[in-house]
Design an enzyme around this catalytic site. Structure first.
Site, PDB file in Angstrom:
ATOM      1  N   HIS A  12       0.816  -1.216   0.000  1.00 14.66           N
ATOM      2  CA  HIS A  12       0.000   0.000   0.000  1.00 14.66           C
ATOM      3  C   HIS A  12       0.852   1.269   0.000  1.00 14.66           C
ATOM      4  CE1 HIS A  12       0.802  -1.452   4.027  1.00 14.66           C
ATOM      5  NE2 HIS A  12       0.651  -0.221   4.500  1.00 14.66           N
ATOM      6  N   CYS A  68       7.701  -0.279  -1.600  1.00 11.02           N
ATOM      7  CA  CYS A  68       6.913  -0.174  -0.371  1.00 11.02           C
ATOM      8  C   CYS A  68       7.080   1.253   0.146  1.00 11.02           C
ATOM      9  CB  CYS A  68       7.318  -1.242   0.657  1.00 11.02           C
ATOM     10  SG  CYS A  68       8.997  -1.155   1.292  1.00 11.02           S
ATOM     11  N   GLY A  69       6.781   1.495   1.420  1.00  8.78           N
ATOM     12  CA  GLY A  69       6.885   2.865   1.923  1.00  8.78           C
ATOM     13  C   GLY A  69       8.309   3.377   1.885  1.00  8.78           C
ATOM     14  N   THR A  70       9.226   2.556   2.367  1.00  7.09           N
ATOM     15  CA  THR A  70      10.639   2.956   2.409  1.00  7.09           C
ATOM     16  C   THR A  70      11.517   2.211   1.409  1.00  7.09           C
ATOM     17  OG1 THR A  70      11.061   1.239   4.051  1.00  7.09           O
ATOM     18  CG2 THR A  70      10.535   3.448   4.882  1.00  7.09           C
ATOM     19  N   GLY A  71      11.056   1.076   0.918  1.00 11.32           N
ATOM     20  CA  GLY A  71      11.879   0.193   0.089  1.00 11.32           C
ATOM     21  C   GLY A  71      12.663  -0.792   0.947  1.00 11.32           C
ATOM     22  N   ILE A  72      12.709  -0.532   2.232  1.00  9.56           N
ATOM     23  CA  ILE A  72      13.576  -1.336   3.120  1.00  9.56           C
ATOM     24  C   ILE A  72      12.972  -2.714   3.418  1.00  9.56           C
ATOM     25  CG2 ILE A  72      14.646  -1.455   5.401  1.00  9.56           C
ATOM     26  CD1 ILE A  72      14.799   1.645   5.344  1.00  9.56           C
ATOM     27  N   GLY A  73      11.714  -2.737   3.803  1.00  8.00           N
ATOM     28  CA  GLY A  73      11.087  -4.030   4.111  1.00  8.00           C
ATOM     29  C   GLY A  73      11.116  -4.943   2.896  1.00  8.00           C
ATOM     30  N   MET A  74      10.811  -4.392   1.732  1.00  6.04           N
ATOM     31  CA  MET A  74      10.844  -5.188   0.494  1.00  6.04           C
ATOM     32  C   MET A  74      12.238  -5.748   0.253  1.00  6.04           C
ATOM     33  SD  MET A  74       7.992  -5.548  -1.152  1.00  6.04           S
ATOM     34  CE  MET A  74       6.477  -4.821  -1.810  1.00  6.04           C
ATOM     35  N   HIS A 101      28.281  -3.133 -10.439  1.00  7.82           N
ATOM     36  CA  HIS A 101      29.162  -3.877  -9.535  1.00  7.82           C
ATOM     37  C   HIS A 101      28.501  -5.066  -8.844  1.00  7.82           C
ATOM     38  CE1 HIS A 101      32.403  -0.521  -8.906  1.00  7.82           C
ATOM     39  NE2 HIS A 101      32.178  -0.789 -10.174  1.00  7.82           N
ATOM     40  N   ARG A 136      36.988  -9.176 -10.261  1.00  8.95           N
ATOM     41  CA  ARG A 136      36.725  -8.839  -8.857  1.00  8.95           C
ATOM     42  C   ARG A 136      35.242  -8.824  -8.510  1.00  8.95           C
ATOM     43  NH1 ARG A 136      37.166  -3.769 -11.155  1.00  8.95           N
ATOM     44  NH2 ARG A 136      36.321  -1.984 -10.005  1.00  8.95           N
ATOM     45  N   HIS A 137      34.425  -8.294  -9.415  1.00  6.31           N
ATOM     46  CA  HIS A 137      32.990  -8.240  -9.097  1.00  6.31           C
ATOM     47  C   HIS A 137      32.372  -9.636  -9.107  1.00  6.31           C
ATOM     48  CE1 HIS A 137      33.388  -4.021  -9.210  1.00  6.31           C
ATOM     49  NE2 HIS A 137      33.547  -3.937 -10.522  1.00  6.31           N
TER      50      HIS A 137
HETATM   51  C1  RB5 Z   1       3.847   0.054   5.623  1.00  2.00           C
HETATM   52  O1  RB5 Z   1       3.281   0.957   6.493  1.00  2.00           O
HETATM   53  C2  RB5 Z   1       5.368   0.186   5.642  1.00  2.00           C
HETATM   54  O2  RB5 Z   1       5.870  -0.316   6.831  1.00  2.00           O
HETATM   55  C3  RB5 Z   1       5.973  -0.531   4.449  1.00  2.00           C
HETATM   56  O3  RB5 Z   1       5.457   0.026   3.291  1.00  2.00           O
HETATM   57  C4  RB5 Z   1       7.465  -0.430   4.298  1.00  2.00           C
HETATM   58  O4  RB5 Z   1       7.906   0.877   4.405  1.00  2.00           O
HETATM   59  C5  RB5 Z   1       8.265  -1.371   5.089  1.00  2.00           C
HETATM   60  O5  RB5 Z   1       9.503  -1.407   5.014  1.00  2.00           O
END
Ligand code: RB5
Length: 151
Positions: A12, A68-74, A101, A136-137
Site C-alpha cells: 500500500h 513499499c513505503g521505504t523500500g527497506i522491508g521489500m 558492480h 573482482r565483481h
Molecule cells: C507500511 O506501512 C510500511 O511499513 C511498508 O510500506 C514499508 O515501508 C516497510 O519497510
C-alpha cells in the site's frame, strides 16, 4: 536488455509510485508482469516480495522492482531468496552502480521516500545499465552466493 521482462509489485505504501512506474513501462514498451497489490488498502509487503522473487527464480521474469513505503522491508524480504540481489536505492548513482558492480536483479524503492521523477530515473538506470563483469565483481558475487549456500 532485449529479453528483459520485469516483475513488479508493491504494498500500500508503494502503490501510488508503482502506478507511475507502470505508466512509464507502458510508454517505453518494456515488458513486465504486475504482481499487485492493486490499491492503498493495507497489505503485507513480504507476500509481494515473494511473488516477484519467485518469478525471477523460475526464469519467468529477468529482473524485479519492488515498492513499499521505504523500500527497506521489500529489500529485506527479497534478499532472503536464493539468487536474489536486491538493492534499496534513493539516488541514481547507487541505482547505476548496483547494476555495474553487484549485478542487482531487484530494485527496491520507497514510495514515501523518493518522488516519481527521481524514481523513474532510477528505474531507467536499473534497466539500461549492464553488469560490468570482470574478475573482482564476479568473485565477490560468488562469495555472496557461498554465504547463501552455507545457510
Ligand atoms: C507500511 O506501512 C510500511 O511499513 C511498508 O510500506 C514499508 O515501508 C516497510 O519497510
Amino acid at each position: 536488455m532485449n529479453d528483459l521482462k520485469l516483475a513488479i509489485a508493491c504494498d500500500h505504501g508503494g502503490y501510488e509510485l508503482k502506478k507511475e512506474i507502470l505508466a512509464y513501462l507502458d510508454k517505453a514498451g518494456i515488458a513486465y508482469e504486475d504482481f499487485g497489490c492493486d490499491s492503498t488498502a493495507s497489505v503485507n509487503y513480504p507476500v509481494y516480495a515473494s511473488k516477484v522473487c519467485k518469478s525471477i527464480q523460475s526464469g519467468d521474469c529477468t529482473r524485479g522492482i519492488l515498492v513499499c513505503g521505504t523500500g527497506i522491508g521489500m529489500s529485506m524480504a527479497a534478499n532472503k531468496f536464493k539468487g536474489i540481489r536486491a538493492a534499496c536505492c534513493s539516488d541514481t548513482f547507487s541505482a547505476r552502480m548496483t547494476r555495474m558492480h553487484n549485478d542487482a536483479n531487484v530494485l527496491c524503492l520507497g514510495g514515501r521516500v523518493v518522488g516519481a521523477s527521481l524514481a523513474l530515473d532510477m528505474v531507467k538506470l536499473f534497466i539500461e545499465t549492464e553488469f560490468e563483469g570482470g574478475g573482482r565483481h564476479t568473485e565477490r558475487l560468488a562469495l555472496i552466493a557461498e554465504i547463501e549456500n552455507e545457510q
